[in-house]
Design an enzyme around this catalytic site. Structure first.
Site, PDB file in Angstrom:
ATOM      1  N   HIS A   1      42.403  41.440  24.660  1.00 41.50           N
ATOM      2  CA  HIS A   1      41.622  41.269  25.894  1.00 41.50           C
ATOM      3  C   HIS A   1      40.159  41.034  25.507  1.00 41.50           C
ATOM      4  O   HIS A   1      39.504  41.910  24.941  1.00 41.50           O
ATOM      5  CB  HIS A   1      41.736  42.505  26.794  1.00 41.50           C
ATOM      6  CG  HIS A   1      43.055  42.584  27.492  1.00 41.50           C
ATOM      7  ND1 HIS A   1      43.673  43.773  27.768  1.00 41.50           N
ATOM      8  CD2 HIS A   1      43.871  41.606  27.976  1.00 41.50           C
ATOM      9  CE1 HIS A   1      44.822  43.527  28.393  1.00 41.50           C
ATOM     10  NE2 HIS A   1      44.963  42.221  28.532  1.00 41.50           N
TER      11      HIS A   1
ATOM     12  N   GLU B   1      36.923  43.380  25.862  1.00 39.12           N
ATOM     13  CA  GLU B   1      36.987  44.731  25.319  1.00 39.12           C
ATOM     14  C   GLU B   1      36.377  44.748  23.911  1.00 39.12           C
ATOM     15  O   GLU B   1      37.053  44.951  22.904  1.00 39.12           O
ATOM     16  CB  GLU B   1      38.445  45.221  25.363  1.00 39.12           C
ATOM     17  CG  GLU B   1      38.962  45.224  26.797  1.00 39.12           C
ATOM     18  CD  GLU B   1      40.471  45.460  26.960  1.00 39.12           C
ATOM     19  OE1 GLU B   1      41.149  45.750  25.965  1.00 39.12           O
ATOM     20  OE2 GLU B   1      40.945  45.342  28.103  1.00 39.12           O
TER      21      GLU B   1
ATOM     22  N   HIS C   1      42.647  48.655  22.664  1.00 38.05           N
ATOM     23  CA  HIS C   1      42.062  48.188  23.930  1.00 38.05           C
ATOM     24  C   HIS C   1      40.944  49.129  24.353  1.00 38.05           C
ATOM     25  O   HIS C   1      40.781  50.201  23.798  1.00 38.05           O
ATOM     26  CB  HIS C   1      43.128  48.209  25.034  1.00 38.05           C
ATOM     27  CG  HIS C   1      44.192  47.170  24.879  1.00 38.05           C
ATOM     28  ND1 HIS C   1      44.254  46.055  25.663  1.00 38.05           N
ATOM     29  CD2 HIS C   1      45.229  47.074  24.014  1.00 38.05           C
ATOM     30  CE1 HIS C   1      45.283  45.309  25.300  1.00 38.05           C
ATOM     31  NE2 HIS C   1      45.903  45.906  24.287  1.00 38.05           N
TER      32      HIS C   1
ATOM     33  N   GLU D   1      43.492  53.139  24.302  1.00 35.42           N
ATOM     34  CA  GLU D   1      42.418  52.720  25.199  1.00 35.42           C
ATOM     35  C   GLU D   1      41.199  53.497  24.724  1.00 35.42           C
ATOM     36  O   GLU D   1      41.131  54.717  24.874  1.00 35.42           O
ATOM     37  CB  GLU D   1      42.726  53.067  26.667  1.00 35.42           C
ATOM     38  CG  GLU D   1      43.936  52.345  27.253  1.00 35.42           C
ATOM     39  CD  GLU D   1      43.677  50.889  27.623  1.00 35.42           C
ATOM     40  OE1 GLU D   1      42.518  50.438  27.556  1.00 35.42           O
ATOM     41  OE2 GLU D   1      44.652  50.201  27.982  1.00 35.42           O
TER      42      GLU D   1
HETATM   43 ZN   LIG Z   1      43.012  45.675  27.309  1.00 31.21          ZN
END
Ligand SMILES: [Zn+2]
Ligand SMILES: *[C@@H]1O[C@H](CO)[C@@H](O)[C@H](O)[C@H]1NC(C)=O
Ligand SMILES: *[C@@H]1O[C@H](CO)[C@@H](O)[C@H](O)[C@H]1NC(C)=O
Ligand SMILES: *[C@@H]1O[C@H](CO)[C@@H](O)[C@H](O)[C@H]1NC(C)=O
Length: 438
Positions: free
Chosen positions: A177, A180, A301, A376
């Site tokens: 992504h 990020e 992420h 995350e």
């Molecule tokens: Zn992500």
């Protein structure tokens, strides 16, 4: 006539003022829905267009964190909806452009690996040039690897760190992504530690395994976040008048089932079919080609401070769920030792939200990699994907601690243990010998 002149003047001004999207007075909200009603209200807003209301997190859990960006034009409406529904919201950033203006972008000096530092973010070109230099300077141990291609023709470049053949392996994927940025920085830091650290446990980890590491698995998206639109998430393939497919909804595992959109303007647009995107498809085939030795797969992420295990379609404890949760919780304990940062460990569907078509679900379901985790990273809604550069180092240090802990705790439960595969090959060899004899 005058209209024409005005249009020309507006266009001239637009091009003269540079290509970068200006986020002046875009605001970041942090909301923790207290009950199902609030959750439902927030959830009903995810289909407002991303340009006015961009959810960093999908609102699906009561007491779960929801970060959302509003455009200046939509902010009044959004405030009114929140007020009418008595939803408490904290504005953590009043003007996102001011945060972007302060973001530190470092400048990497070619052939000087130490000029990549951990208090700045780097461009795509700088990251790749650093990878080249790390490999060139340590050619006995580090080699460049190519995990695939992007739509615009950029390579998905990474490094393999290997102190000899016959080892089990660990695979690390970052930056799928684009916005990020902390993911790219963290994965680079892990490479740096494995190659240059003087810490005995880190050196042992580097020696004991083959490491396949890709910091930048969405090259086009990442370039776009630097040149045009800081908060871009997807790849950059044109789809009609829109752009981009969510590369972490495009994998061939329960594709399009949960938290995925069929609308090309959506941030979670899953594409026209599983592996429709060259980035996901080529990376998957690379992963598959090295899967036979793979013991652990890590995907990075931001944000939310979570460690998640497959699957994203259900909260059912599938496969070796209990082992992975146990190992993960211990590792997050180790993560917290250095700076006190709390992480929550859980299955994807319980920790964050149901989401399918993700890389980790595919790796677990199709390749059966025993320890598969998705991080995350920092933070918990203060800056979201705009984590200030002065947090890169503490964030990365604590993550490195946790990666070592995953190995340690995994070993304690019998993972990372090559005796199983050796046993298989010995019996296979024995079988062949017996077959040849008779
Ligand atoms: Zn992500
Ligand atoms: C963004 O727009 C604001 C207000 O129009 C302006 O003051 C600022 O200089 C612009 N910033 C950039 C980086 O273009
Ligand atoms: C969730 O996905 C996994 C992997 O595809 C599958 O084995 C499982 O049956 C699914 N569970 C539910 C409840 O759909
Ligand atoms: C591998 O695991 C087995 C069974 O859990 C254990 O007996 C053995 O000592 C382990 N070997 C290594 C090298 O860790």
């Amino acid at each position: 006539m005058t209209m024409k002149i005005i249009t020309i003047l507006v266009l001239l001004f637009y091009y003269a003022s540079g290509d970068k999207f200006n986020f002046t007075n875009y605001a970041l909200y942090r909301i923790i829905p207290k009950n199902i009603e609030e959750l439902t209200t927030l959830h009903s807003m995810i289909h407002t267009n991303n340009k006015d209301l961009d959810f960093f997190d999908e609102p699906v859990n009561v007491d779960g964190l929801v970060s959302v960006v509003t455009s200046p034009g939509y902010r009044k409406t959004f405030d009114e909806i929140l007020k009418a529904n008595k939803i408490y919201a904290e504005v953590t950033i009043e003007n996102i452009q001011a945060v972007i203006d302060k973001e530190r972008i470092g400048k990497y000096a070619h052939r000087n690996v130490r000029s990549m530092t951990w208090d700045a973010y780097y461009t795509f070109e700088d990251i790749y040039s650093w990878l080249d230099d790390v490999a060139a300077g340590n050619s006995d141990v580090v080699s460049l690897i190519y995990g695939g291609m992007s739509y615009e023709g950029r390579e998905i470049k990474g490094v393999k760190i290997s102190h000899g053949s016959g080892r089990r392996s660990i695979f690390i994927e970052g930056g799928i992504h684009a916005r990020e940025w902390i993911s790219y920085a963290t994965v680079n830091y892990i490479i740096n530690e494995l190659v240059y650290s003087e810490d005995p446990e880190t050196q042992a980890a580097a020696r004991d395994f083959d490491w396949y590491i890709f910091p930048c698995t969405n090259p086009d998206g990442y370039v776009w976040t630097h040149t045009d639109f800081r908060l871009w998430r997807k790849n950059r393939k044109p789809v009609g008048t829109e752009f981009g497919i969510d590369l972490n909804r495009n994998w061939n595992s329960n594709w399009l089932l949960k938290s995925s959109s069929t609308d090309p303007s959506s941030n979670t647009y899953a594409g026209i079919g599983p592996f429709s995107e060259i980035e996901a498809r080529t990376l998957a085939s690379y992963i598959e080609s090295v899967a036979d030795t793979m013991e652990m797969y890590l995907s990075f992420h931001s944000s939310g401070q979570l460690l998640m295990v497959p699957y994203g379609n259900t909260t059912d404890p599938l496969d070796n769920y209990y082992d992975t949760i146990k190992i993960g919780r211990q590792a997050m304990g180790s993560l917290a030792v250095r700076h006190g940062t709390p992480y929550i460990t859980g299955n994807i569907a319980e920790a964050i939200y149901e989401a399918t078509g993700t890389s980790v679900d595919w790796v677990k379901e199709k390749l059966r990699i025993p320890l598969t985790y998705c991080y995350e990273l920092r933070d918990r809604g203060q800056y979201g994907h705009l984590l200030p550069a002065d947090q890169i180092l503490p964030n990365s240090e604590e993550v490195m601690d946790s990666v070592l802990a995953l190995i340690r705790e995994g070993r304690a439960l019998g993972y990372f243990n090559s005796s199983a595969s050796i046993k298989v090959s010995i019996s296979l060899l024995l079988g062949i010998v017996l077959y040849l004899l008779y």
